[in-house]
Design an enzyme around this catalytic site. Structure first.
Site, PDB file in Angstrom:
ATOM      1  N   HIS A   1       0.836  -1.188   0.000  1.00 18.42           N
ATOM      2  CA  HIS A   1       0.000   0.000   0.000  1.00 18.42           C
ATOM      3  C   HIS A   1       0.881   1.252   0.000  1.00 18.42           C
ATOM      4  CE1 HIS A   1      -3.928  -1.977   1.710  1.00 18.42           C
ATOM      5  NE2 HIS A   1      -3.544  -2.484   0.563  1.00 18.42           N
TER       6      HIS A   1
ATOM      7  N   GLU B   1       0.896   3.876   1.968  1.00 22.02           N
ATOM      8  CA  GLU B   1       1.431   4.313   3.258  1.00 22.02           C
ATOM      9  C   GLU B   1       2.644   3.483   3.653  1.00 22.02           C
ATOM     10  OE1 GLU B   1      -1.643   3.410   2.491  1.00 22.02           O
ATOM     11  OE2 GLU B   1      -3.172   4.378   3.760  1.00 22.02           O
TER      12      GLU B   1
ATOM     13  N   ALA C   1     -15.522   4.544 -39.777  1.00 24.12           N
ATOM     14  CA  ALA C   1     -14.943   3.794 -40.898  1.00 24.12           C
ATOM     15  C   ALA C   1     -15.624   4.222 -42.194  1.00 24.12           C
ATOM     16  CB  ALA C   1     -15.122   2.286 -40.703  1.00 24.12           C
TER      17      ALA C   1
ATOM     18  N   ASP D   1     -10.886  -6.929 -37.387  1.00 20.86           N
ATOM     19  CA  ASP D   1      -9.658  -6.141 -37.326  1.00 20.86           C
ATOM     20  C   ASP D   1      -8.510  -6.867 -36.640  1.00 20.86           C
ATOM     21  OD1 ASP D   1     -11.283  -4.267 -38.402  1.00 20.86           O
ATOM     22  OD2 ASP D   1     -11.375  -2.975 -36.640  1.00 20.86           O
TER      23      ASP D   1
ATOM     24  N   ALA E   1     -21.868  -1.629 -32.389  1.00 25.98           N
ATOM     25  CA  ALA E   1     -22.876  -2.447 -31.696  1.00 25.98           C
ATOM     26  C   ALA E   1     -22.496  -2.609 -30.223  1.00 25.98           C
ATOM     27  CB  ALA E   1     -23.003  -3.817 -32.365  1.00 25.98           C
ATOM     28  N   THR E   2     -21.211  -2.790 -29.957  1.00 28.94           N
ATOM     29  CA  THR E   2     -20.757  -2.931 -28.580  1.00 28.94           C
ATOM     30  C   THR E   2     -20.931  -1.625 -27.815  1.00 28.94           C
ATOM     31  OG1 THR E   2     -19.204  -4.662 -29.195  1.00 28.94           O
ATOM     32  CG2 THR E   2     -18.745  -3.460 -27.164  1.00 28.94           C
TER      33      THR E   2
ATOM     34  N   ALA F   1     -23.118   0.613 -28.394  1.00 28.32           N
ATOM     35  CA  ALA F   1     -24.551   0.764 -28.150  1.00 28.32           C
ATOM     36  C   ALA F   1     -25.024  -0.164 -27.028  1.00 28.32           C
ATOM     37  CB  ALA F   1     -25.327   0.482 -29.439  1.00 28.32           C
TER      38      ALA F   1
END
Lengths: 343, 343
Positions: free
Chosen positions: B44, B46, B157, B195, B274-275, B277
């Protein structure tokens, strides 16, 4: 010159076929006269400023955003002659007047009379402010601004066509201000018939600056004016019928290229998508006003139709961000073609 | 505290399930120790700062962006106990830790030991910097950033699908930096298959910060991990398999809501339409990164698919511009949901 440039902005879009010029006359460190081209193109800025200064012009300096004209018109004397007669000592000019009737002879006449003339002062800003006049002089057509009001994802309407409202009241008021700075406003027939837009200026004090309405249609309204029937527009000619309210005052044109014949040096194109694409395809957009609301719409109408771009590389390098500002919750971006003005 | 907030940013996106905390220890006006949560969540902040300060902690002031933890873990002692043992005189805290194992008891333990504790210092900035941790605590899911790279008219695109490149190298490098700040990155199956994106971080020195790859598909890859098979992720649990290179390290999920099970407090959604959305429809987008190139594409692929918006009024008031900057010729805008963090 800064003050003269600001004065020149007052009548941008309402002086065609004349340029919107600003003039400030200074004597002994004090402004003694201010002028700007009046709506319709006359009086010229120098004439107005000289009249305001009266006898205080002797020995004064005149700052003017465009070379004073050298030609006498039926509507008034040449400004170069007025400056000589007023016995100013010095004239500071931003840019030369490309009009073949002046084109250096205004400055030559001043110098021949013993007046000191400095040129090129804040020339870039002056050329920018008179882009309408310069585009008409150089390309024989108006300077064209395409306005789009979209969501963050580039939509101008929901799938059902509804578009009221995407942008907020501040952005819409700004659009009306921009309309007032254009002699003509154009939409496509689809937008005209679907939305019945008034296309006028609804800002207090600027109602009289509503532009001439023009409709682009491959099948123009048979009873309306046709751009092809307009005679080639001549500088200093009387403005044709405009500012009318009725349907009969709407001009119809059948091609973006027909805008050359419009009695306007500034044309405001408001859409829709097919019309925007038609002007972009014809490479007839000089400036893009993009009002963007902080909303996401998803499926809907896109702002711009098919441009026939087959290679992303060809899309680059055409636009440069010139200005951006916040209008309420919306963002306005102003893009200009690169280069903005033809050389 | 400003320095502590900056340190906390160093490992944003690589400390889950722990928060990214920053800590600065000051004695006699000099910084004697600095710390930030290390990748994987331990040590952490600290503990790191106290170790750096060594014996100089006695009577010092510790600035920490989150309330020190009060619970002992198999992976380390409680930070509140460490601060007491180090004999600091004062602790300045930005925000409280909502984790039920701390939730005020860290501050109480410090005060019980005679340490002065000030709270609420630059709390808004701290909450913003730890939005991933806080979203996980409050909503049980990662903080979701949706990235879009579009033309001015909202296209991602050309009609033939080509999208290399819309934005320039500076914007793409910035995207890689953003990826490094997320434990997980997600695309839809269509983008993944069309892609074949690497979805990694290609910035010198940050390669190891490449996020876990996740694919959204209603028909997930049968041989891959399924989100539904992941056990509910527990704070302080060992990070699950990630940072892998092979196809087998890709997680497949069948719904945006399945992200709750991801071993991530920050999820970067890169599309496609689509993703994007699907996440927006599910109201699972907290932040929108909009990279915009100064180009106009016209017909092409829109950034966001159907959201089912039937009334423009419902689209308003959801997004607020948080940041904007220029990246080469492109513009980055960062929008955040309003309110950004759930109360």
């Amino acid at each position: 010159m800064g003050a003269a440039l600001a004065l020149a902005e007052r009548t941008r879009g309402s002086t065609a076929p004349n340029p919107n010029v600003g003039c400030v006359i200074v004597r002994d460190g004090r402004v003694v006269g201010r002028g700007w081209t009046q709506p319709g193109g006359r009086p010229h800025a120098e004439a107005m400023a000289l009249a305001a200064a009266g006898p205080r012009t002797r020995g004064a300096t005149a700052y003017v955003t465009l070379e004073p004209c050298a030609h006498v018109s039926a509507r008034g004397p040449a400004c170069a002659d007025l400056l000589v007669a007023a016995h100013v000592a010095r004239v500071v000019v931003a840019i030369g007047d490309p009009d073949p009737r002046t084109d250096g002879s205004g400055i030559a006449r001043l110098r021949a009379a013993g007046i000191t003339v400095d040129t090129g002062v804040r020339a870039g800003e002056a050329a920018h402010g008179m882009a309408g006049f310069l585009t008409r002089q150089r390309l024989g057509r108006p300077f064209v601004t395409l306005k789009l009001a979209t969501s963050l994802d580039g939509r101008i309407a929901l799938p059902d066509g509804s578009s009221r409202w995407i942008t907020g009241p501040e952005a819409r008021a700004h659009t009306h201000l921009e309309r007032s700075r254009h002699e003509a406003i154009l939409v496509g027939r689809g937008t005209w018939q679907a939305d019945a837009p008034r296309l006028d200026v609804r800002l207090a004090g600027l109602e009289a600056r509503s532009p001439q309405r023009v409709i682009l249609s491959s099948h123009p309204h048979p009873s309306a004016l046709r751009a092809s029937s307009l005679s080639r527009w001549e500088r200093e000619g009387a403005p044709q019928a405009r500012k009318g309210e009725g349907e009969s005052d709407v001009l119809w044109i059948d091609s973006p290229h027909a805008i050359a014949a419009l009695p306007a040096d500034h044309l405001f194109v408001e859409g829709g998508a097919a019309t925007a694409a038609a002007f972009l395809r014809a490479d007839l957009v000089d400036r893009l006003l993009l009002y963007r609301a902080p909303i996401v719409i998803g499926a809907g109408t896109s702002a711009i139709g098919d441009l026939g771009i087959a290679d992303l590389g060809t899309a680059h390098g055409r636009w440069r961000l010139h200005d951006a500002r916040q209008l309420g919750t919306d963002r306005l971006e102003v893009y200009e073609r690169t280069p903005c003005l033809p050389a």
